[in-house]
Design an enzyme around this catalytic site. Sequence first.
Site, PDB file in Angstrom:
ATOM      1  N   LYS A 185       0.847  -1.208   0.000  1.00  0.00           N
ATOM      2  CA  LYS A 185       0.000   0.000   0.000  1.00  0.00           C
ATOM      3  C   LYS A 185       0.880   1.255   0.000  1.00  0.00           C
ATOM      4  O   LYS A 185       2.080   1.171   0.245  1.00  0.00           O
ATOM      5  CB  LYS A 185      -0.939  -0.026   1.212  1.00  0.00           C
ATOM      6  CG  LYS A 185      -1.802  -1.283   1.291  1.00  0.00           C
ATOM      7  CD  LYS A 185      -2.719  -1.428   0.081  1.00  0.00           C
ATOM      8  CE  LYS A 185      -3.102  -2.859  -0.147  1.00  0.00           C
ATOM      9  NZ  LYS A 185      -4.459  -3.211   0.104  1.00  0.00           N
TER      10      LYS A 185
HETATM   11  C1  PLP Z   1      -5.570  -3.863   0.459  1.00  0.00           C
HETATM   12  C2  PLP Z   1      -6.938  -3.453   0.182  1.00  0.00           C
HETATM   13  C3  PLP Z   1      -7.956  -3.603   1.133  1.00  0.00           C
HETATM   14  C4  PLP Z   1      -7.737  -4.273   2.467  1.00  0.00           C
HETATM   15  O1  PLP Z   1      -6.728  -3.714   3.259  1.00  0.00           O
HETATM   16  P1  PLP Z   1      -5.900  -4.648   4.272  1.00  0.00           P
HETATM   17  O2  PLP Z   1      -5.159  -3.687   5.137  1.00  0.00           O
HETATM   18  O3  PLP Z   1      -5.020  -5.511   3.439  1.00  0.00           O
HETATM   19  O4  PLP Z   1      -6.899  -5.439   5.034  1.00  0.00           O
HETATM   20  C5  PLP Z   1      -9.216  -3.158   0.793  1.00  0.00           C
HETATM   21  N1  PLP Z   1      -9.481  -2.604  -0.404  1.00  0.00           N
HETATM   22  C6  PLP Z   1      -8.534  -2.462  -1.354  1.00  0.00           C
HETATM   23  C7  PLP Z   1      -8.904  -1.830  -2.644  1.00  0.00           C
HETATM   24  C8  PLP Z   1      -7.239  -2.885  -1.086  1.00  0.00           C
HETATM   25  O5  PLP Z   1      -6.287  -2.748  -2.041  1.00  0.00           O
END
Ligand code: PLP
Length: 399
Positions: A185
Amino acid sequence: MNFFSLPPSGNPIPISHIFRATSVFFRNTQGEDGFQKIIKTYLKVKHCLLVSSGTAALWLILKAAKKIEQKRNEVIIPAYTCPSVAAAVIRAGLKPILCDINMQDFGFELEALKKKINFKTLAIIIVHLFGFPSNIKKVKQISRSSNILLIEDAAQALGNSMINSPQEKLGSLGDIGFYSFGRGKPLTLNHGGLIVTNNSQLFEQIFQIYQTIERPSLTENFLLLAKLYFYVFFFHPSLYWIPQSIPFLKLGKTIFDLNFKIKKTSPIAVALANKSIGLIEENKKVRQKNTTFLLQRLNSFKKINLPAYPFPYLRFPLIVSSNTHRNRLLAHLRAQGLGATMFYPCPLNEQPGLKEYLHDTNIYPNAKKLSQTLITLPLHQGVSHKDLNTMVDIITHYL
Ligand SMILES: *Cc1c(COP(=O)(O)O)cnc(C)c1O
């Protein structure tokens, strides 16, 4: 075996930041208030709250929304997105309703969206895929006119804004938004999710539920520290092939999991977030620069669809003409360890584990098409100029 492999996404974490987080953890100091203050100013929001992941953040939002609007139980989500979105909806006791996407901004196909709305619709989750702004203004008009909650999934978009409008930060433009600090992320902490909103009534409900969830255990905190040291060490092209070749780490695998953890945030992630917050803007600049470079070099090729703007994408999306070409070109890029991926392998109604819940045999043409023709290229700080040139060479040679 290839001994060079770029991570597809995320950012390197300076080891000094992790030392700092470790010492803060052992001295038992709380930095959550400080971080919240910074985030509120940065995103210009009234309320924010940290939890263990983006999925947990979404679950909490949905639980609270359900408590406020008890007669509604449907949540509209894009047919092509992270399966965790559907997992949060299902675990909150609600029903995911899929809607096709468009091929311009990868957000909702607006006509299809309007048809999915009915008196049972509780919320719409708009996703900014690759951190690129989907058409939130139009979707907001639709949600407002039907009195439906608009949840903004900005898991991939922290720090990004509407095009030519740096004041309008993605994640802060719906009724409520959330971010992720997970692997790959925009601000990688390997743990954490963040909820932001200006809606005090909704936030109060969320806070009540939040108070009933646990803090991570000591073991979990130690595991996170171990994971962080591991990550710092291996987030390097000459070493990333090692974790990538360990099957149980499931790197690059898209999985559907209803048993995700729902906890408060770890003090380690908070300490790291406080230390690393400046990286958001820094990483963004690098991704924008790398996107611009790729666009300039690839622009003359008619056979591929490129992003329309030199925008700080989380990953560079490249759309080729057919599934066969996608798989072949991807294989060439992979053979050089360039961190190219196909992203999510299928629309959500075909996702193993999830399809049994959805029983949805509809066809979502654009979701299907994107899942078959997309290649993402890495844009993060670990990508060198030479890597970018190699990507361009392989793509131009193939075309
Ligand atoms: C990664 C992601 C999530 C979930 O986040 P986590 O911290 O991995 O639980 C939700 N929506 C999107 C679009 C993502 O890329």
